[in-house]
Motif scaffolding. Structure first.
Motif, mmCIF file in Angstrom:
data_model
loop_
_atom_site.group_PDB
_atom_site.id
_atom_site.type_symbol
_atom_site.label_atom_id
_atom_site.label_comp_id
_atom_site.label_asym_id
_atom_site.label_seq_id
_atom_site.Cartn_x
_atom_site.Cartn_y
_atom_site.Cartn_z
ATOM 1 N N LEU A 24 -57.320 -78.702 48.994
ATOM 2 C CA LEU A 24 -55.977 -78.196 48.720
ATOM 3 C C LEU A 24 -55.842 -77.968 47.216
ATOM 4 N N VAL A 25 -55.397 -76.780 46.831
ATOM 5 C CA VAL A 25 -55.100 -76.500 45.427
ATOM 6 C C VAL A 25 -53.597 -76.653 45.229
ATOM 7 N N LEU A 26 -53.222 -77.580 44.352
ATOM 8 C CA LEU A 26 -51.814 -77.847 44.048
ATOM 9 C C LEU A 26 -51.561 -77.437 42.607
ATOM 10 N N SER A 27 -50.650 -76.497 42.407
ATOM 11 C CA SER A 27 -50.451 -75.930 41.073
ATOM 12 C C SER A 27 -48.973 -75.790 40.753
ATOM 13 N N ASN A 28 -48.658 -75.936 39.455
ATOM 14 C CA ASN A 28 -47.292 -75.701 38.987
ATOM 15 C C ASN A 28 -47.052 -74.244 38.635
ATOM 16 N N GLY A 34 -50.010 -67.298 41.002
ATOM 17 C CA GLY A 34 -51.009 -67.968 41.827
ATOM 18 C C GLY A 34 -51.991 -67.017 42.474
ATOM 19 N N VAL A 35 -51.662 -65.737 42.497
ATOM 20 C CA VAL A 35 -52.571 -64.744 43.083
ATOM 21 C C VAL A 35 -53.926 -64.779 42.380
ATOM 22 N N ARG A 36 -53.907 -64.972 41.074
ATOM 23 C CA ARG A 36 -55.156 -65.010 40.310
ATOM 24 C C ARG A 36 -56.011 -66.211 40.725
ATOM 25 N N ILE A 37 -55.367 -67.345 41.001
ATOM 26 C CA ILE A 37 -56.092 -68.540 41.431
ATOM 27 C C ILE A 37 -56.762 -68.293 42.779
ATOM 28 N N ILE A 38 -56.030 -67.679 43.698
ATOM 29 C CA ILE A 38 -56.581 -67.384 45.022
ATOM 30 C C ILE A 38 -57.765 -66.427 44.907
ATOM 31 N N ASN A 39 -57.617 -65.400 44.086
ATOM 32 C CA ASN A 39 -58.706 -64.435 43.908
ATOM 33 C C ASN A 39 -59.933 -65.082 43.268
ATOM 34 N N ALA A 41 -60.871 -68.230 43.649
ATOM 35 C CA ALA A 41 -61.527 -69.013 44.700
ATOM 36 C C ALA A 41 -62.383 -68.112 45.588
ATOM 37 N N LYS A 42 -61.853 -66.945 45.922
ATOM 38 C CA LYS A 42 -62.615 -65.990 46.731
ATOM 39 C C LYS A 42 -63.853 -65.511 45.980
ATOM 40 N N HIS A 43 -63.684 -65.231 44.692
ATOM 41 C CA HIS A 43 -64.789 -64.710 43.876
ATOM 42 C C HIS A 43 -65.968 -65.677 43.847
ATOM 43 N N TYR A 44 -65.672 -66.983 43.763
ATOM 44 C CA TYR A 44 -66.739 -67.981 43.671
ATOM 45 C C TYR A 44 -67.190 -68.497 45.039
ATOM 46 N N GLY A 45 -66.697 -67.890 46.102
ATOM 47 C CA GLY A 45 -67.139 -68.255 47.440
ATOM 48 C C GLY A 45 -66.675 -69.623 47.895
ATOM 49 N N LEU A 46 -65.527 -70.064 47.399
ATOM 50 C CA LEU A 46 -65.002 -71.376 47.769
ATOM 51 C C LEU A 46 -64.120 -71.254 49.006
ATOM 52 N N GLU A 47 -64.427 -72.053 50.010
ATOM 53 C CA GLU A 47 -63.678 -71.991 51.266
ATOM 54 C C GLU A 47 -62.423 -72.853 51.158
ATOM 55 N N ILE A 48 -61.443 -72.330 50.443
ATOM 56 C CA ILE A 48 -60.161 -73.015 50.264
ATOM 57 C C ILE A 48 -59.086 -72.186 50.953
ATOM 58 N N SER A 49 -58.381 -72.805 51.890
ATOM 59 C CA SER A 49 -57.347 -72.070 52.615
ATOM 60 C C SER A 49 -55.945 -72.565 52.296
ATOM 61 N N LYS A 50 -55.835 -73.754 51.684
ATOM 62 C CA LYS A 50 -54.519 -74.320 51.386
ATOM 63 C C LYS A 50 -54.223 -74.228 49.890
ATOM 64 N N PHE A 51 -53.150 -73.545 49.555
ATOM 65 C CA PHE A 51 -52.691 -73.428 48.173
ATOM 66 C C PHE A 51 -51.204 -73.764 48.141
ATOM 67 N N CYS A 52 -50.806 -74.603 47.208
ATOM 68 C CA CYS A 52 -49.394 -74.950 47.059
ATOM 69 C C CYS A 52 -48.967 -74.655 45.623
ATOM 70 N N PHE A 53 -48.044 -73.730 45.460
ATOM 71 C CA PHE A 53 -47.523 -73.380 44.142
ATOM 72 C C PHE A 53 -46.078 -73.866 44.083
ATOM 73 N N VAL A 54 -45.863 -74.916 43.296
ATOM 74 C CA VAL A 54 -44.556 -75.577 43.276
ATOM 75 C C VAL A 54 -44.038 -75.656 41.847
ATOM 76 N N SER A 55 -42.728 -75.672 41.714
ATOM 77 C CA SER A 55 -42.110 -75.711 40.388
ATOM 78 C C SER A 55 -41.593 -77.097 40.031
ATOM 79 N N ASP A 56 -41.751 -78.073 40.942
ATOM 80 C CA ASP A 56 -41.250 -79.417 40.671
ATOM 81 C C ASP A 56 -41.991 -80.042 39.493
ATOM 82 N N GLU A 57 -41.265 -80.842 38.722
ATOM 83 C CA GLU A 57 -41.876 -81.504 37.573
ATOM 84 C C GLU A 57 -42.976 -82.458 38.015
ATOM 85 N N ASP A 58 -42.773 -83.146 39.145
ATOM 86 C CA ASP A 58 -43.787 -84.054 39.687
ATOM 87 C C ASP A 58 -44.268 -83.505 41.028
ATOM 88 N N SER A 59 -45.305 -82.703 40.983
ATOM 89 C CA SER A 59 -45.817 -82.079 42.206
ATOM 90 C C SER A 59 -46.586 -83.061 43.082
#
Length: 242
Positions: A24-28, A34-39, A41-59
């Motif tokens: 799981l990628v958890l990002s502020n 976050g589109v760049r982060i997803i791209n 992961a795809k570029h490096y062949g990483l099988e990551i399907s869960k991404f969470c982009f949150v604005s909370d101070e404590d994610s």
């Protein structure tokens, strides 16, 4: 990618297995950035399907709801927050490393990482002789749980899906403890927990860098910054447990 290799081996053994490693990628970052982060992961062949982009101070408040067993971050505050929430966590550092080959190799320090820091506290208060006497007196009693014990147990559970000879996961204990004076209780504790460790190195205070260079782990966990630096000096990916 070593984690992906483990999942592949699990599915080869049992195609219906659902208990796999999941990242799981958890990002502020905002969802837009976050589109760049997803791209990436795809570029490096990483099988990551869960991404969470949150604005909370404590994610880190979202970690348990996702069933996270290990949280890695370059932000010390986030790591400390995760540990306070009862999630195994460690601080990672940006470094150039040579990606090691499979199988997945994970190295744990002992005190204040796998185990509690009870013996470290005795050492600080009473010196080495006091710590040795304490360990001898407590030899039959398991050491308390450390901040990464829960993750290590989950890793051990995944490892038990295979025979020792065919396992795509190898775990190591590399500790500053002396094997003669303080090793027995550590080994008995691992046995009591039912935690399989492939190899254990009791360094008696010697530098850990040379043995880590030999093991070439995918990650090394330690609570001592001097040990983290020693690992980085030999190109070993390291994570500090504050």
């Amino acid at each position: 990618q070593a984690v992906q290799y483990v999942n592949k081996k699990i599915l080869e053994s049992n195609p219906t297995e659902r208990d796999l490693f999941d990242i799981l990628v958890l990002s502020n970052n905002s969802p837009e950035s976050g589109v760049r982060i997803i791209n990436s992961a795809k570029h490096y062949g990483l099988e990551i399907s869960k991404f969470c982009f949150v604005s909370d101070e404590d994610s880190t408040q979202y970690l348990k709801s996702h069933g996270v067993k290990l949280f890695l971050s370059a932000d010390r505050t986030d790591v400390c927050n995760a540990l306070r929430r009862g999630v195994s966590a460690a601080l990672v550092f940006q470094q150039e490393v040579q990606a090691p080959s499979t199988p997945l190799r994970v190295v744990f320090d002992g005190d204040a990482v796998l185990f509690s820091d009870e013996t470290d506290q005795i050492f600080q208060e009473q010196g080495l002789e006091g710590a040795v006497q304490y360990e001898r007196a407590m030899e039959a009693i398991p050491i308390g749980e450390g901040p990464l014990k829960a993750f290590a147990m989950h890793l051990g559970k995944m490892r038990k899906k295979f025979s020792q000879e065919k396992s795509p996961i190898r775990t190591y204990l590399v500790t500053a403890r002396s094997g003669r004076d303080m090793g027995i209780r550590a080994i008995k504790t691992l046995r009591e927990w039912g935690l399989p460790i492939d190899e254990a190195f009791f360094m008696d205070g010697a530098p850990k860098g040379p043995i880590l260079a030999q093991i070439q782990p995918h990650i090394f966990f330690d609570d001592g910054l001097h040990n983290i630096q020693g690992a980085q000096n030999v190109g070993v990916p390291s994570a500090w447990v504050p």
